[in-house]
Structures are given as structure tokens and as C-alpha cells.
Design a protein around this motif. Structure first.
Motif, PDB file in Angstrom:
ATOM      1  N   ASN A 116      -7.009   1.145  12.842  1.00 63.02           N
ATOM      2  CA  ASN A 116      -5.631   1.397  13.272  1.00 63.02           C
ATOM      3  C   ASN A 116      -4.742   0.186  13.061  1.00 63.02           C
ATOM      4  O   ASN A 116      -3.738   0.020  13.761  1.00 63.02           O
ATOM      5  CB  ASN A 116      -5.621   1.781  14.762  1.00 63.02           C
ATOM      6  CG  ASN A 116      -6.478   2.983  15.072  1.00 63.02           C
ATOM      7  OD1 ASN A 116      -6.169   4.096  14.685  1.00 63.02           O
ATOM      8  ND2 ASN A 116      -7.579   2.760  15.773  1.00 63.02           N
ATOM      9  N   VAL A 117      -5.079  -0.660  12.093  1.00 65.47           N
ATOM     10  CA  VAL A 117      -4.367  -1.924  11.956  1.00 65.47           C
ATOM     11  C   VAL A 117      -2.898  -1.712  11.600  1.00 65.47           C
ATOM     12  O   VAL A 117      -2.004  -2.420  12.106  1.00 65.47           O
ATOM     13  CB  VAL A 117      -5.082  -2.818  10.921  1.00 65.47           C
ATOM     14  CG1 VAL A 117      -5.073  -2.192   9.533  1.00 65.47           C
ATOM     15  CG2 VAL A 117      -4.468  -4.205  10.885  1.00 65.47           C
ATOM     16  N   LEU A 118      -2.576  -0.728  10.766  1.00 64.00           N
ATOM     17  CA  LEU A 118      -1.178  -0.456  10.419  1.00 64.00           C
ATOM     18  C   LEU A 118      -0.398   0.034  11.639  1.00 64.00           C
ATOM     19  O   LEU A 118       0.746  -0.384  11.863  1.00 64.00           O
ATOM     20  CB  LEU A 118      -1.102   0.559   9.293  1.00 64.00           C
ATOM     21  CG  LEU A 118      -1.519   0.049   7.906  1.00 64.00           C
ATOM     22  CD1 LEU A 118      -1.725   1.217   6.955  1.00 64.00           C
ATOM     23  CD2 LEU A 118      -0.476  -0.889   7.350  1.00 64.00           C
ATOM     24  N   LEU A 119      -1.002   0.900  12.423  1.00 63.62           N
ATOM     25  CA  LEU A 119      -0.353   1.372  13.648  1.00 63.62           C
ATOM     26  C   LEU A 119      -0.145   0.229  14.633  1.00 63.62           C
ATOM     27  O   LEU A 119       0.908   0.135  15.278  1.00 63.62           O
ATOM     28  CB  LEU A 119      -1.194   2.484  14.283  1.00 63.62           C
ATOM     29  CG  LEU A 119      -0.752   2.948  15.671  1.00 63.62           C
ATOM     30  CD1 LEU A 119       0.632   3.573  15.613  1.00 63.62           C
ATOM     31  CD2 LEU A 119      -1.768   3.917  16.257  1.00 63.62           C
ATOM     32  N   ILE A 120      -1.122  -0.649  14.762  1.00 65.33           N
ATOM     33  CA  ILE A 120      -1.002  -1.775  15.695  1.00 65.33           C
ATOM     34  C   ILE A 120       0.160  -2.678  15.307  1.00 65.33           C
ATOM     35  O   ILE A 120       0.950  -3.112  16.156  1.00 65.33           O
ATOM     36  CB  ILE A 120      -2.329  -2.560  15.745  1.00 65.33           C
ATOM     37  CG1 ILE A 120      -3.418  -1.700  16.393  1.00 65.33           C
ATOM     38  CG2 ILE A 120      -2.166  -3.870  16.490  1.00 65.33           C
ATOM     39  CD1 ILE A 120      -4.803  -2.308  16.323  1.00 65.33           C
ATOM     40  N   VAL A 121       0.298  -2.959  14.010  1.00 63.09           N
ATOM     41  CA  VAL A 121       1.418  -3.797  13.565  1.00 63.09           C
ATOM     42  C   VAL A 121       2.743  -3.081  13.792  1.00 63.09           C
ATOM     43  O   VAL A 121       3.739  -3.702  14.203  1.00 63.09           O
ATOM     44  CB  VAL A 121       1.229  -4.179  12.091  1.00 63.09           C
ATOM     45  CG1 VAL A 121       2.438  -4.924  11.556  1.00 63.09           C
ATOM     46  CG2 VAL A 121      -0.010  -5.047  11.928  1.00 63.09           C
ATOM     47  N   GLY A 175      -7.833  -2.376   5.425  1.00 65.13           N
ATOM     48  CA  GLY A 175      -8.410  -2.941   6.635  1.00 65.13           C
ATOM     49  C   GLY A 175      -9.799  -3.501   6.438  1.00 65.13           C
ATOM     50  O   GLY A 175     -10.207  -4.446   7.132  1.00 65.13           O
ATOM     51  N   THR A 176     -10.564  -2.960   5.487  1.00 65.41           N
ATOM     52  CA  THR A 176     -11.916  -3.456   5.251  1.00 65.41           C
ATOM     53  C   THR A 176     -11.911  -4.875   4.692  1.00 65.41           C
ATOM     54  O   THR A 176     -12.908  -5.582   4.801  1.00 65.41           O
ATOM     55  CB  THR A 176     -12.655  -2.529   4.271  1.00 65.41           C
ATOM     56  OG1 THR A 176     -11.856  -2.342   3.097  1.00 65.41           O
ATOM     57  CG2 THR A 176     -12.918  -1.183   4.922  1.00 65.41           C
ATOM     58  N   VAL A 177     -10.807  -5.291   4.084  1.00 68.49           N
ATOM     59  CA  VAL A 177     -10.689  -6.662   3.592  1.00 68.49           C
ATOM     60  C   VAL A 177     -10.246  -7.594   4.707  1.00 68.49           C
ATOM     61  O   VAL A 177     -10.715  -8.729   4.808  1.00 68.49           O
ATOM     62  CB  VAL A 177      -9.705  -6.725   2.413  1.00 68.49           C
ATOM     63  CG1 VAL A 177      -9.450  -8.166   1.984  1.00 68.49           C
ATOM     64  CG2 VAL A 177     -10.241  -5.917   1.244  1.00 68.49           C
ATOM     65  N   ILE A 226     -17.952  -5.081  11.316  1.00 66.00           N
ATOM     66  CA  ILE A 226     -18.611  -5.207  12.608  1.00 66.00           C
ATOM     67  C   ILE A 226     -18.103  -4.080  13.497  1.00 66.00           C
ATOM     68  O   ILE A 226     -16.897  -3.855  13.606  1.00 66.00           O
ATOM     69  CB  ILE A 226     -18.319  -6.582  13.256  1.00 66.00           C
ATOM     70  CG1 ILE A 226     -18.812  -7.708  12.332  1.00 66.00           C
ATOM     71  CG2 ILE A 226     -18.983  -6.697  14.619  1.00 66.00           C
ATOM     72  CD1 ILE A 226     -18.456  -9.086  12.820  1.00 66.00           C
ATOM     73  N   GLU A 227     -19.020  -3.385  14.140  1.00 70.62           N
ATOM     74  CA  GLU A 227     -18.649  -2.191  14.898  1.00 70.62           C
ATOM     75  C   GLU A 227     -17.651  -2.491  16.000  1.00 70.62           C
ATOM     76  O   GLU A 227     -16.788  -1.663  16.319  1.00 70.62           O
ATOM     77  CB  GLU A 227     -19.908  -1.543  15.483  1.00 70.62           C
ATOM     78  CG  GLU A 227     -19.662  -0.190  16.139  1.00 70.62           C
ATOM     79  CD  GLU A 227     -20.943   0.479  16.570  1.00 70.62           C
ATOM     80  OE1 GLU A 227     -20.868   1.569  17.157  1.00 70.62           O
ATOM     81  OE2 GLU A 227     -22.020  -0.107  16.326  1.00 70.62           O
ATOM     82  N   ALA A 228     -17.705  -3.681  16.577  1.00 70.10           N
ATOM     83  CA  ALA A 228     -16.807  -4.014  17.683  1.00 70.10           C
ATOM     84  C   ALA A 228     -15.348  -4.043  17.261  1.00 70.10           C
ATOM     85  O   ALA A 228     -14.448  -3.815  18.087  1.00 70.10           O
ATOM     86  CB  ALA A 228     -17.206  -5.364  18.285  1.00 70.10           C
ATOM     87  N   VAL A 229     -15.065  -4.322  15.991  1.00 68.57           N
ATOM     88  CA  VAL A 229     -13.676  -4.408  15.526  1.00 68.57           C
ATOM     89  C   VAL A 229     -13.234  -3.140  14.786  1.00 68.57           C
ATOM     90  O   VAL A 229     -12.128  -3.112  14.252  1.00 68.57           O
ATOM     91  CB  VAL A 229     -13.478  -5.642  14.617  1.00 68.57           C
ATOM     92  CG1 VAL A 229     -13.806  -6.918  15.361  1.00 68.57           C
ATOM     93  CG2 VAL A 229     -14.302  -5.526  13.344  1.00 68.57           C
ATOM     94  N   PHE A 230     -14.074  -2.118  14.758  1.00 68.03           N
ATOM     95  CA  PHE A 230     -13.692  -0.883  14.071  1.00 68.03           C
ATOM     96  C   PHE A 230     -12.405  -0.259  14.631  1.00 68.03           C
ATOM     97  O   PHE A 230     -11.559   0.199  13.853  1.00 68.03           O
ATOM     98  CB  PHE A 230     -14.827   0.136  14.136  1.00 68.03           C
ATOM     99  CG  PHE A 230     -15.935  -0.136  13.143  1.00 68.03           C
ATOM    100  CD1 PHE A 230     -15.845  -1.194  12.252  1.00 68.03           C
ATOM    101  CD2 PHE A 230     -17.070   0.657  13.109  1.00 68.03           C
ATOM    102  CE1 PHE A 230     -16.855  -1.462  11.352  1.00 68.03           C
ATOM    103  CE2 PHE A 230     -18.085   0.407  12.195  1.00 68.03           C
ATOM    104  CZ  PHE A 230     -17.982  -0.658  11.318  1.00 68.03           C
ATOM    105  N   LEU A 284       0.812  -1.220   0.000  1.00 67.95           N
ATOM    106  CA  LEU A 284       0.000   0.000   0.000  1.00 67.95           C
ATOM    107  C   LEU A 284       0.849   1.276   0.000  1.00 67.95           C
ATOM    108  O   LEU A 284       0.512   2.225  -0.720  1.00 67.95           O
ATOM    109  CB  LEU A 284      -0.937  -0.009   1.213  1.00 67.95           C
ATOM    110  CG  LEU A 284      -2.071  -1.035   1.193  1.00 67.95           C
ATOM    111  CD1 LEU A 284      -2.807  -1.038   2.523  1.00 67.95           C
ATOM    112  CD2 LEU A 284      -3.038  -0.753   0.057  1.00 67.95           C
ATOM    113  N   PRO A 285       1.943   1.372   0.780  1.00 67.41           N
ATOM    114  CA  PRO A 285       2.725   2.619   0.743  1.00 67.41           C
ATOM    115  C   PRO A 285       3.283   2.938  -0.635  1.00 67.41           C
ATOM    116  O   PRO A 285       3.240   4.099  -1.068  1.00 67.41           O
ATOM    117  CB  PRO A 285       3.843   2.351   1.758  1.00 67.41           C
ATOM    118  CG  PRO A 285       3.283   1.341   2.688  1.00 67.41           C
ATOM    119  CD  PRO A 285       2.415   0.468   1.849  1.00 67.41           C
TER     120      PRO A 285
END
Length: 665
Positions: free
Chosen positions: A342-347, A326-328, A333-337, A119-120
């Protein structure tokens, strides 16, 4: 072959970037050097928020403003791809040793391919950004140039373009390269001072008013900003409390992340140390846009896990997160929003502070604990399995990797299913063909079953609920039970349903078919979705969720038949087998009664499932595995039945003359 893949990806990326309309390609580059770009007009670079670089970056880019726009677009894209290729080659040569010859040959093209599809890089090529250059300068400074001052100089220039890169000077200091650290700081100060001297107003605006660029570009709380500052703003914090918490968290991340990076550098994993430091820079930067996150992809070189089966988990997570949105990766589901946004930041935070990368001194660095494999029982045909290297693993696969695999495969299935349409006219024409064939075969029972169920309220509600709910629940439950109780059979079952789904996608693409409920003039009643407006080709909002013409084959029935076959083969009790066979029976009744499928759709679903089982058998061999061989020492013996030991005469050695004069045995 891998280098041909690299060339094909390069051509495709250039074509994608240059074939966009003029207002949609190289948008940042156009903003800078276009006819009314910020580098052309008089005044400050930051009169608007369109320019997000440092004043030194503006000073470097200003000469490009006089270049021809069309030629510069082509040269910029081609030059960016060359930078990516150089970046991949340097990263491949920096892998921590010992590296086998095969790995050395594969490393460069694989690294370049991963960079190009990330992606970058895709974002940088689309926008015309310079974010690839600081990463390359850092790698050149760490792995190519020699001495103490040249690496520091490259780090300083890179930091002048992207300020948080100055953390690499801290890494140099922690690893004992004090002169390189000082040179890096001095080079950064010199470049920044040069920009202050030439553009004092712009420098004041960037460094003081915007606090090192914070607030430039998109909104800081937008999803594109994958930094701690952006995540805190998205969580609802604002003002002084958010700033204080951000500064505290950034200090903690710098402390732990840079210490880990120095430890990995001392262990001989300098590329991993560079990746960890880059991830720290991403997290603590006020704004870390998507095109600035290449550091996270470099963290793929870290080795995690003592077992061979776990070695692919971390690389797979990094590659999936850096190549797919992240949508893929995560469901809607709202609970995992919070995780999805922030999935890139989490990694990046995980790589900087949490992931337990193995040191090179570990006994598992080169020799992880191997996975247990089972051999299938002999097949009737000597050429089965066709892929003898497809070894059947007995151990349970990694749960995180399985969940990611299931989610990504289902997302790809949904996208292909949605795209596989040839229009309403073709689908209705195929529907009339299917209806005619069923009439000729005297199996056209859909209309009678549909109208019979409509008049029985409880039966209509049962079939509607069964059609909408059990299609996904039952296969997931069966896969979950097999994962926990029978891992080897889980892998076999997962392969069969995967092949069946892939074949079904081919059917959706080649033969778009309108279901009975969308066939005008035949009088079917859509009991699940309600009355459809046949005057609208898109059928309202339903097409936005799924392709309404993906009816042949029926995966509703196909997946239910797969469930029945798996339960029949593996369930230990008779009542379980009977219950498993009821599921495809109820499903085929539901899809016909609700007018969502033709009878021949169910036949097609059964065919792809049969082919899925057949392909798995043909490629990997029979489902049953040979029992593990029991060592002779571990076999229980009956003392009474065992034969008595036979005494063996022992002949004592006789004394011989010692050449020294004594006697020895």
C-alpha cells in the motif's frame, strides 16, 4: 541538455509501447476499440468488466472505434506523450513564487521527465488509458483559463471522466470561488445526464449497480487498487463492516485533506492545493488504479523541513515511490508487506493529511537552515579534490532517505548482478583461464583447502555460516555505528563502498566467471549449497536468486576488506582494530574453503575496494577534515599571562560655537 533528455525519453516510451506484441500493447484501448471491442459490439459497455470508464467516457470514445487500428495506436501513443508534455509545462509554470530564473528554466523539462518515467504514465501508455486527460483538464482550469465559469466547466468535464475529480468543485467553494464550484457541478451533471439520455442502461449499470464504477476492472482487493477501499479489503475486512469503516475513513480524509488544500491555496501554493485535493480523490475513490495516481507526483512541489539537508527527503520519497515498484523499495520480508503493498496509498494519505508543508510566510521558506560543511585537510597533489563543489557535510543525513538509498542501490545492484551473464560456456571458459593462471603462479590452493575443511565438521559449519551471514551484517553494523557516532566519516565511508560496488558490477558484466564449485571435472565440493546438477545450465533454483557467474571480483572479500580498513582507520582502541582485521581474514578463508571463489577473485575484490578509496580521495579530498575555527571571543585566556591593557588618553571635545547662538560639544 534537459530538453534532449525529454526527447530521448519520449522516443523510448513510444518505442516501448509500440514494439510490444499486438496482444500486449495498448491492451485497454484494444479492448475498447478492437475488432471485438466493447465499443464495437452491440449491448452494454459493462456486459463484462473490461471497460472501467464512465458512460460519458464511452460516449466520447465511441467515434474512435471506426479509426484504423494501426494508425490509432501510433496516434494515441504520440498524443498521450503530447498531453504529458503539456501537463509538465503547465505544472512548471504553476510553481509558487518567488522562483529564480534558473529554477524556471529547469522546471519544465524536469517535470516532463519525471512524468514520463513515473509508474502512472508508463502504465497509461502501456494500457492506452485516458487517465492523463482529467489531470490536465484540472490544471488547465486552475492555472490557464481565466474567469469563474471556464475553470468550473473544465473541472466538470474532468469529473465526468473520473468522478472523484468533483472534489475540486468543493475546493473552489472553500476558496471563495462559488461560481466556479457551481459551474463545475452543473457541467458534471450535464455530461452525466447526456450519457443517461444516450445510454440509460449503461448509466444505470455504472452509477447504481456498480456504485460509481466499483467492481469494474480488476478485483478491488488487488494490489493495483491503491485506495482505502482496496487496502481494507486486503487487510481481511469484508461486507458491511468494511463498507462502514471505508465511508468513515473517507469522510475523515476529505474533511482534513480539503481543509489543508484550501489553506495552501490561500497561502499562494495553488499547485500544492491541487496535488493535495488529487491525493484525497485517490484515497477515497472506490478504485484507484495505478494509471490514475498522477496526483501523488504533483505533491513533490511541497516544501518540508526547516533544514536545507531535509528539503530533499519528501521529493525523493515521492519520486521513488512513483517511479519504482514496491518490491524494489522494500525488502521481501513479511513484516513489511502491508507497507509495501500500500505504499502509493500511504504516500497519498500522507500528502493529503499529515505532511507538514511549510507556508510561504515561514522564515525558512526561502532560507532554510544551511548544512555545516567541513573542508578536507590539504592534499599532497594540488588537483585533489577534482570536484571542489563536492562539499563534505558534517551533519547526520536523514535516516529515511538513507534507508531508501541503501535499499534502492542494493536492489539495482542485485538486478544488474543477475543480468550480467553471458552463459555457462563463457563462464566456464573464464574459470579455466583463472585456474591456469593460478597454477602458473603456484597459488591454486582452493582444491586442497576445500577438501581439508570438508573433513572437519565444526570448521566446515563455521565457514559455511560465516560465508552466508557476515557478508551483509558487518558492513551494515559499521555503517550504522558511523551514522550515529561519526556522521562526517559515515558519508566518506558510504562513498567508498558505493564506488567499489559500482566497479564490481562492471567486472561482473565484462567478465562472467564460474566459481570453483560450478567447474565440472575439478572435484570441488559445494559445502554451502550442496551438490549441484551440472547437467542443468541454470543449476536449479539458485539462479532465480542470484547470478552464479558473478564471481570476479569477489565482493564477499571486497566488502570485508572495506570493513577492515574502515575499522583500522577509525576505531579508537587497538583491540577493535585487531578485531576489524580478523573479518577479511576469516572471509577470504571462507570463500576459498567453501569453493565459492578463486584466490584471484579475492585479489579483484581488493582491487575494486582500493579503487573505491582512491576515487573518493581523488574526487572529494582526504578523509580528515580541518578543525572548525574557534572565534577569538570564545577562546579561553589565562588572566595572569594576558598582557595588561595600555591606557589610551582620551581627549574631550571642546566647545564650539553653535550657529544658532548656543554652545554644543
Amino acid at each position: 541538455m534537459l530538453w534532449l533528455v525529454v526527447a530521448a525519453l519520449a522516443v523510448r516510451q513510444m518505442a516501448v509501447a509500440l514494439r510490444r506484441p499486438p496482444g500486449e500493447r495498448l491492451t485497454d484501448l484494444e479492448t475498447w476499440i478492437g475488432e471485438n471491442g466493447v465499443l464495437h459490439v452491440t449491448g452494454s459497455l459493462y456486459d463484462s468488466d473490461r471497460f472501467t470508464g464512465t458512460p460519458f467516457a464511452g460516449l466520447v470514445l465511441k467515434p474512435l472505434a471506426r479509426a484504423a487500428e494501426q494508425n490509432l495506436g501510433v496516434l494515441w501513443t504520440f498524443g498521450s506523450l503530447l498531453l504529458v508534455a503539456a501537463l509538465g509545462i503547465v505544472a512548471a509554470r504553476a510553481l509558487p513564487g518567488p522562483v529564480s530564473r534558473r529554477t524556471a528554466l529547469l522546471a519544465a523539462p524536469v517535470a516532463i521527465s519525471l512524468l514520463m518515467v513515473s509508474l502512472p504514465v508508463r502504465d497509461a501508455l502501456h494500457l492506452g488509458q485516458t487517465s492523463i486527460l482529467p489531470v490536465l483538464l484540472v490544471l488547465l482550469g486552475c492555472f490557464v483559463v481565466r474567469g469563474e465559469r471556464a475553470p468550473g466547466l473544465l473541472i466538470g468535464v474532468a469529473a465526468a471522466l473520473q468522478p472523484t475529480v468533483l472534489l475540486f468543485a468543493v475546493l473552489f467553494r472553500l476558496t471563495g470561488h462559488r461560481r466556479a464550484a457551481v459551474t463545475g457541478g452543473a457541467a458534471f451533471a450535464a455530461c452525466t445526464a447526456l450519457a443517461w439520455a444516450v445510454m440509460p442502461g449503461d448509466s444505470w449499470t455504472y452509477w447504481v449497480h456498480h456504485v460509481a464504477g466499483a467492481g469494474l476492472g480488476g478485483t478491488a482487493d488487488g494490489l493495483a487498487n491503491q485506495s482505502l477501499h482496496g487496502a481494507l479489503l486486503r487487510s481481511g475486512l469484508a461486507g458491511p463492516p468494511e463498507i462502514a469503516l471505508y465511508v468513515a475513513l473517507a469522510a475523515v480524509v476529505c474533511f482534513f485533506g480539503l481543509r489543508r488544500a484550501a489553506r495552501y491555496a490561500g497561502d499562494g501554493q495553488l499547485l500544492l492545493a491541487v496535488a493535495v485535493t488529487g491525493c484525497v480523490a485517490v484515497a477515497v475513490s472506490p478504485t484507484a488504479w495505478q494509471h490514475q495516481l498522477l496526483w501523488v507526483l504533483l505533491a513533490v512541489v511541497g516544501r518540508v523541513g526547516k533544514r536545507a539537508s531535509d528539503r530533499l527527503v519528501w521529493p525523493a520519497v515521492v519520486v521513488l515511490v512513483l517511479t519504482l515498484p514496491g518490491t524494489v523499495l522494500l525488502p521481501n520480508i513479511e513484516a513489511v508487506f502491508p507497507v509495501r503493498d500500500n505504499v502509493l496509498l500511504i504516500v497519498a494519505l500522507a500528502a493529503a493529511c499529515a505532511v507538514p508543508f511549510l507556508p510561504r510566510t515561514s522564515e525558512h521558506w526561502l532560507h532554510p537552515v544551511p548544512a555545516d560543511h567541513g573542508a578536507p585537510v590539504p592534499a599532497r597533489w594540488s588537483r585533489v579534490p577534482l570536484l571542489p563543489f563536492w562539499r563534505r557535510v558534517l551533519s547526520r543525513p536523514n535516516l529515511l532517505l538513507e534507508l531508501l538509498l541503501i535499499r534502492v542501490v542494493y536492489s539495482a545492484y542485485a538486478h544488474v548482478r543477475l543480468a550480467a551473464t553471458a552463459g555457462r560456456a563463457t563462464a566456464e571458459h573464464h574459470g579455466r583461464q583463472i585456474h591456469s593462471i593460478e597454477q602458473w603462479l603456484h597459488i591454486d590452493i582452493e582444491h586442497r583447502a576445500n577438501h581439508a575443511v570438508v573433513h572437519i565438521g565444526w570448521l566446515r559449519g563455521f565457514f559455511d555460516h560465516y560465508y552466508s551471514t557476515f557478508h551483509f551484517i558487518v558492513p551494515l553494523v559499521i555503517l550504522g555505528v558511523l551514522y550515529v557516532r561519526r556522521p562526517a566519516d559515515y558519508r566518506w565511508a558510504r562513498g567508498t563502498i558505493g564506488f567499489a560496488t559500482l566497479l564490481a558490477l562492471v567486472g561482473f558484466w565484462l567478465y562472467p566467471l564460474a566459481p570453483p564449485r560450478l567447474m565440472p571435472g575439478l572435484g570441488f565440493i559445494d559445502t554451502v549449497h550442496g551438490v549441484q546438477d551440472f547437467a542443468k545450465p541454470d543449476y536449479g533454483s539458485l539462479t532465480a536468486m542470484t547470478n552464479q557467474y558473478a564471481a570476479m571480483p569477489s565482493l564477499h572479500f571486497g566488502w570485508s576488506l572495506w570493513c577492515g580498513v574502515v575499522v583500522l582507520l577509525l576505531a579508537p582502541k587497538t583491540w577493535m582494530k585487531v578485531l576489524g582485521l580478523l573479518h577479511p581474514l576469516f572471509t577470504v578463508s571462507a570463500i576459498i574453503a567453501t569453493a565459492n571463489h578463486w584466490v584471484l577473485d579475492a585479489v579483484g575484490g581488493a582491487a575494486v575496494v582500493a579503487l573505491g578509496f582512491g576515487l573518493t580521495h581523488l574526487l572529494a579530498g582526504p578523509r580528515k577534515l580541518r578543525p572548525a575555527a574557534v572565534p577569538a571571543a570564545a577562546k579561553p585566556q589565562d588572566d595572569l599571562a594576558a598582557p595588561l591593557p595600555v591606557p589610551v588618553p582620551v581627549q574631550m571635545p571642546r566647545a564650539t560655537d553653535d550657529p544658532v547662538g548656543g554652545k554644543q560639544l
